[in-house]
Design an enzyme around this catalytic site. Structure first.
Site, PDB file in Angstrom:
ATOM      1  N   ASP A  15      20.716  21.414 -41.099  1.00  0.00           N
ATOM      2  CA  ASP A  15      21.851  22.313 -41.324  1.00  0.00           C
ATOM      3  C   ASP A  15      22.951  21.443 -41.931  1.00  0.00           C
ATOM      4  OD1 ASP A  15      23.333  24.721 -41.215  1.00  0.00           O
ATOM      5  OD2 ASP A  15      24.293  24.062 -39.373  1.00  0.00           O
ATOM      6  N   GLU A  26      23.638  13.889 -34.210  1.00  0.00           N
ATOM      7  CA  GLU A  26      24.877  14.085 -34.968  1.00  0.00           C
ATOM      8  C   GLU A  26      25.448  12.717 -35.310  1.00  0.00           C
ATOM      9  OE1 GLU A  26      27.941  15.099 -37.055  1.00  0.00           O
ATOM     10  OE2 GLU A  26      26.507  16.621 -36.382  1.00  0.00           O
ATOM     11  N   ARG A  61      31.905  14.638 -32.778  1.00  0.00           N
ATOM     12  CA  ARG A  61      31.112  15.875 -32.817  1.00  0.00           C
ATOM     13  C   ARG A  61      29.851  15.746 -31.962  1.00  0.00           C
ATOM     14  NH1 ARG A  61      31.630  19.674 -36.587  1.00  0.00           N
ATOM     15  NH2 ARG A  61      29.409  19.692 -37.126  1.00  0.00           N
ATOM     16  N   CYS A 113      26.223  26.605 -45.396  1.00  0.00           N
ATOM     17  CA  CYS A 113      27.113  27.762 -45.330  1.00  0.00           C
ATOM     18  C   CYS A 113      27.994  27.785 -46.575  1.00  0.00           C
ATOM     19  CB  CYS A 113      27.947  27.762 -44.051  1.00  0.00           C
ATOM     20  SG  CYS A 113      28.963  26.274 -43.819  1.00  0.00           S
ATOM     21  N   ALA A 118      23.234  18.308 -35.925  1.00  0.00           N
ATOM     22  CA  ALA A 118      23.172  19.340 -34.899  1.00  0.00           C
ATOM     23  C   ALA A 118      24.503  19.866 -34.377  1.00  0.00           C
ATOM     24  CB  ALA A 118      22.342  18.836 -33.715  1.00  0.00           C
ATOM     25  N   ALA A 119      25.590  19.088 -34.466  1.00  0.00           N
ATOM     26  CA  ALA A 119      26.856  19.531 -33.867  1.00  0.00           C
ATOM     27  C   ALA A 119      27.385  20.790 -34.560  1.00  0.00           C
ATOM     28  CB  ALA A 119      27.892  18.411 -33.966  1.00  0.00           C
ATOM     29  N   PRO A 120      28.025  21.674 -33.791  1.00  0.00           N
ATOM     30  CA  PRO A 120      28.387  21.555 -32.372  1.00  0.00           C
ATOM     31  C   PRO A 120      27.283  21.961 -31.400  1.00  0.00           C
ATOM     32  CG  PRO A 120      29.320  23.554 -33.266  1.00  0.00           C
ATOM     33  CD  PRO A 120      28.675  22.849 -34.425  1.00  0.00           C
ATOM     34  N   GLY A 121      26.150  22.515 -31.922  1.00  0.00           N
ATOM     35  CA  GLY A 121      25.023  22.763 -31.030  1.00  0.00           C
ATOM     36  C   GLY A 121      24.498  24.180 -30.999  1.00  0.00           C
TER      37      GLY A 121
END
Length: 287
Positions: free
Chosen positions: A98, A53, A58, A151, A30-33
């Site tokens: 993610d 996380e 982080r 990404c 999850a970081a950074p949120g």
């Protein structure tokens, strides 16, 4: 605490997850949120949102953003996917992975990502992503939605990982997702042994939209078990311990926030309605 600014392509992920009020949702990496706060806005403070996380530094940044945005139905943990999977089998309605990746989609805006790239890193990321997905899938209840995003442009980390995951977990089916101008389809011709319907995955191209590169896959769990019933946290607390807080709230907040209270260390928290017992897990923020 009013806005969290996100890169446009990354915002597509939160929209596609489609979290709803009252659901049980997991953001596993999850970081950074940014995506956590996006899903929290969709949930409107209702339901249970677990933001995890694995890296402590982080995770603390994640916790700060959850606090800054005033998300009271979120719990922040600093755990491995494996340990969470042991505690939450077949539990969540939606899971977002993610995944940490080689970051090729960030080359344009982050020269450091370009400098750190290598074929060995791509292979390492793909292996790690497949392992994370294995645990993420086990935490999804029957009928739930698993969203995987990166990404990077790397087929090994995108279509390749999803195809291998489907080989091991046939109870997951790729779903059609609403696409927009600038969104492309997954590429079966870029990998060996592509999964059926791999073209249902999404590639976001930075030369076609005002955003960076992204990959998104949506899988529905058609088999497995119904939601596991887990033990809820006993939130009983001595009312005398709340007296000072009530006085403070009446004087400075002009209202007393509603909810179930617990003491976490020497701090007072309002916890989610369906707060689970999280003993023996590394919890940074319980509500």
């Amino acid at each position: 605490g009013l806005y969290y600014i996100q890169e446009p392509s990354a915002m597509a992920v939160g929209e596609i997850v489609g979290a709803m009020p009252g659901e049980k949702v997991l953001d596993l990496c999850a970081a950074p949120g940014g995506k956590t706060t996006h899903m929290a806005a969709k949930m409107n403070q209702k339901g249970f949102l677990l933001a995890n996380e694995i890296h402590l530094g982080r995770a603390r940044i994640l916790s700060q953003n959850v606090e800054r945005m005033g998300i009271k139905n979120a719990v922040v943990t600093n755990e491995t996917p494996e340990r969470l999977a042991q505690r939450f089998p077949d539990y969540f309605d939606r899971v977002l992975v993610d995944a940490p990746c080689s970051g090729e989609g960030m080359f344009r805006k982050d020269p450091q990502a370009c400098a750190e790239w290598s074929l060995e890193n791509v292979d390492m990321c793909a292996h790690r992503q497949l392992n994370i997905l294995k645990y993420a899938g086990s935490m999804l209840s029957k009928g739930g939605r698993l969203v995987y995003s990166t990404c990077t442009f790397s087929p090994e980390e995108n279509e390749g990982v999803i195809s291998k995951f489907r080989d091991f977990h046939p109870e997951f089916e790729l779903e059609d997702v609403q696409t927009f101008e600038g969104f492309g389809k997954g590429r079966a011709d870029w990998i060996t042994d592509p999964a059926n319907n791999i073209e249902k995955t999404i590639r976001i191209w930075p030369h076609k939209i005002q955003g960076e590169g992204h990959f998104i896959a949506v899988l529905r769990k058609t088999g497995g078990h119904e939601r596991t019933k887990l033990k809820y946290l006993n939130s009983s607390i001595d009312k005398k311990l709340l007296k000072l807080y009530y006085c403070f709230a009446e004087e400075f907040l002009r209202f007393i926030p509603e909810g179930k209270y617990i003491l976490f260390g020497d701090q007072l928290y309002i916890i989610p309605e369906e707060m689970l017992a999280l003993d023996n897990l590394r919890v940074l923020r319980p509500g």
